[in-house]
Scaffold this motif. Structure first.
Motif, mmCIF file in Angstrom:
data_model
loop_
_atom_site.group_PDB
_atom_site.id
_atom_site.type_symbol
_atom_site.label_atom_id
_atom_site.label_comp_id
_atom_site.label_asym_id
_atom_site.label_seq_id
_atom_site.Cartn_x
_atom_site.Cartn_y
_atom_site.Cartn_z
ATOM 1 N N UNK A 215 -3.351 -0.434 -8.844
ATOM 2 C CA UNK A 215 -2.694 0.527 -7.948
ATOM 3 C C UNK A 215 -2.797 0.070 -6.494
ATOM 4 N N UNK A 216 -3.949 -0.461 -6.101
ATOM 5 C CA UNK A 216 -4.133 -0.930 -4.714
ATOM 6 C C UNK A 216 -3.111 -2.022 -4.378
ATOM 7 N N UNK A 217 -2.928 -2.969 -5.302
ATOM 8 C CA UNK A 217 -1.944 -4.033 -5.068
ATOM 9 C C UNK A 217 -0.530 -3.471 -5.013
ATOM 10 N N UNK A 218 -0.231 -2.483 -5.873
ATOM 11 C CA UNK A 218 1.083 -1.837 -5.832
ATOM 12 C C UNK A 218 1.285 -1.092 -4.520
ATOM 13 N N UNK A 219 0.198 -0.473 -4.027
ATOM 14 C CA UNK A 219 0.289 0.287 -2.773
ATOM 15 C C UNK A 219 0.644 -0.607 -1.596
ATOM 16 N N UNK A 220 0.197 -1.864 -1.639
ATOM 17 C CA UNK A 220 0.563 -2.803 -0.565
ATOM 18 C C UNK A 220 2.069 -3.020 -0.534
ATOM 19 N N UNK A 221 2.696 -2.989 -1.697
ATOM 20 C CA UNK A 221 4.146 -3.171 -1.774
ATOM 21 C C UNK A 221 4.914 -1.905 -1.390
ATOM 22 N N UNK A 222 4.228 -0.765 -1.434
ATOM 23 C CA UNK A 222 4.922 0.529 -1.303
ATOM 24 C C UNK A 222 4.570 1.261 -0.012
ATOM 25 N N UNK A 223 4.137 0.525 1.007
ATOM 26 C CA UNK A 223 3.706 1.169 2.258
ATOM 27 C C UNK A 223 4.815 1.999 2.884
ATOM 28 N N UNK A 224 6.063 1.542 2.748
ATOM 29 C CA UNK A 224 7.191 2.276 3.337
ATOM 30 C C UNK A 224 7.704 3.390 2.430
ATOM 31 N N UNK A 225 7.248 3.390 1.177
ATOM 32 C CA UNK A 225 7.783 4.339 0.192
ATOM 33 C C UNK A 225 6.998 5.645 0.134
ATOM 34 N N UNK A 226 5.667 5.548 0.084
ATOM 35 C CA UNK A 226 4.864 6.754 -0.128
ATOM 36 C C UNK A 226 3.419 6.543 0.282
#
Length: 374
Positions: A215-226
């Motif tokens: 999830x942490x790695x996914x969150x790096x990709x999704x900073x602009x999303x949520x």
């Protein structure tokens, strides 16, 4: 207008509900309802720390402890010790049933339920077991053989038991979940932004480390999303906090005592698929990415997740093949398509049985609806 129900005679009821939160909190909810109806209730919990801590919050209820007996694998050198402890637990249960003059015993699942249900069955006392999973565990299947009726969280479990004994009641949610919170108030309570989408992540108390890392790695990709609200559990809190220190859109908490607020604040949830979590997701009407705990007994979490996925309420992904890209793709899909998100939320709500606690209490009170013992 429906006829007012007749007042039922007061019953002495024993509820065995220890071992995990998934057994304990539904048991407490049933106890509160039965007590409100004028019955005398005794709750049997395990000696585990989680039970002791949770029971402190319910000082108005009568808790007793019983040794939790998990059945060892067969063959096993532990079987002899297991047999001795089981005999002692059944003997303890028999004395307790005499002491409280029990009229009814209900087990909320797991091996803590078997000794009191078996002891009650041998005494000719009415007995029930509640199972909240799509794939019932071995303990419940064994306990069910001693029961007047089997109460099911979901219909899909019926064919694992004697269908004639089964009654679908749903699984009760804990009291704090009954009334849904306002999203803005919930976000203010949890210090989350009002103007961003929020993904709630709950890896559960066991085995969350790998899921948290993905999830942490996914969150790096999704900073602009949520934004992300990650409930880590105590074992992984320090590590996750350190890894996300440079990510202001990731909010990390060790333990959440305000789960009703956490659900209300979230637009989407990433979760394990234990029965209690799914019961809450359905009640709150939340779309989810379900990642079954890979070491759950009989892989029962995968069976639970498949039910929700089949109903359109969730997507299921296996942890051993899950990647950060998969998580990011899921979040992009559902959070950028409001009609899809609304549809998944609605499908989740359709799986909710908001009156589960009343249904269970009604079965216990209405002896004429109960099947006879085998």
């Amino acid at each position: 207008m429906t006829e007012p129900s007749l007042k039922h005679p007061s019953l002495n009821i024993v509820i065995a509900c220890g071992g995990t939160g998934g057994h304990l909190f539904p048991g407490i909810a049933v106890a509160q309802e039965l007590k409100k109806r004028g019955h005398r209730v005794t709750l049997l919990i395990s000696q585990k720390k989680v039970d002791a801590q949770a029971s402190k919050n319910y000082g108005d209820l009568d808790f007793r402890t019983i040794e939790a007996i998990a059945m060892p694998k067969i063959p096993s050198l532990s079987l002899l010790g297991f047999g001795v402890r089981l005999y002692k637990a059944i003997r303890f249960s028999r004395h307790l049933l005499d002491e409280v003059e029990a009229d009814v015993v209900i087990g909320m699942g797991g091996f803590t339920s078997f000794p009191p249900v078996y002891a009650a069955h041998r005494k000719g006392i009415r007995t029930y077991v509640h199972d909240s999973n799509a794939l019932p565990g071995k303990a419940n299947r064994m306990t069910a053989k001693c029961c007047t009726n089997v109460l099911l969280g979901i219909e899909e479990a019926r064919h694992y038991f004697n269908p004639a004994k089964c009654i679908v009641t749903g699984t009760p949610v804990r009291q704090e979940m009954v009334a849904r919170k306002d999203k803005n108030e919930a976000r203010a309570e949890l210090n989350l932004p009002q103007d961003r989408r929020v993904a709630l992540v709950m890896g559960g108390s066991q085995g969350a480390r790998n899921l948290n890392s993905l999830v942490i790695e996914a969150a790096r990709q999704c900073a602009d999303l949520c934004d992300f609200l990650i409930i880590t559990g105590s074992a992984d809190f320090a590590r996750v906090s350190q890894l996300t220190a440079d990510m202001p859109h990731v909010h990390v908490i060790e333990f959440c005592s305000a789960m009703a607020a956490a659900y209300a604040a979230a637009d989407v949830v990433i979760s394990r698929s234990g029965a209690s979590s799914l019961t809450e997701l359905a009640h709150m009407g939340k779309a989810a990415l379900l990642v079954p705990y890979p070491f759950a007994a009989d892989d029962h979490q995968a069976h639970n997740a498949r039910v929700f996925a089949a109903h359109g309420a969730a997507r299921m992904m296996r942890e051993n093949t899950l990647t950060p890209d998969d998580i990011a793709a899921f979040l992009n899909e559902v959070l950028k398509d409001s009609s899809l998100l609304a549809s998944m939320n609605e499908c989740a709500l359709r799986l909710d049985m908001p009156d589960a606690v009343s249904r269970i209490a009604n079965v216990i009170e209405h002896t004429d609806h109960a099947a006879s013992h085998d």
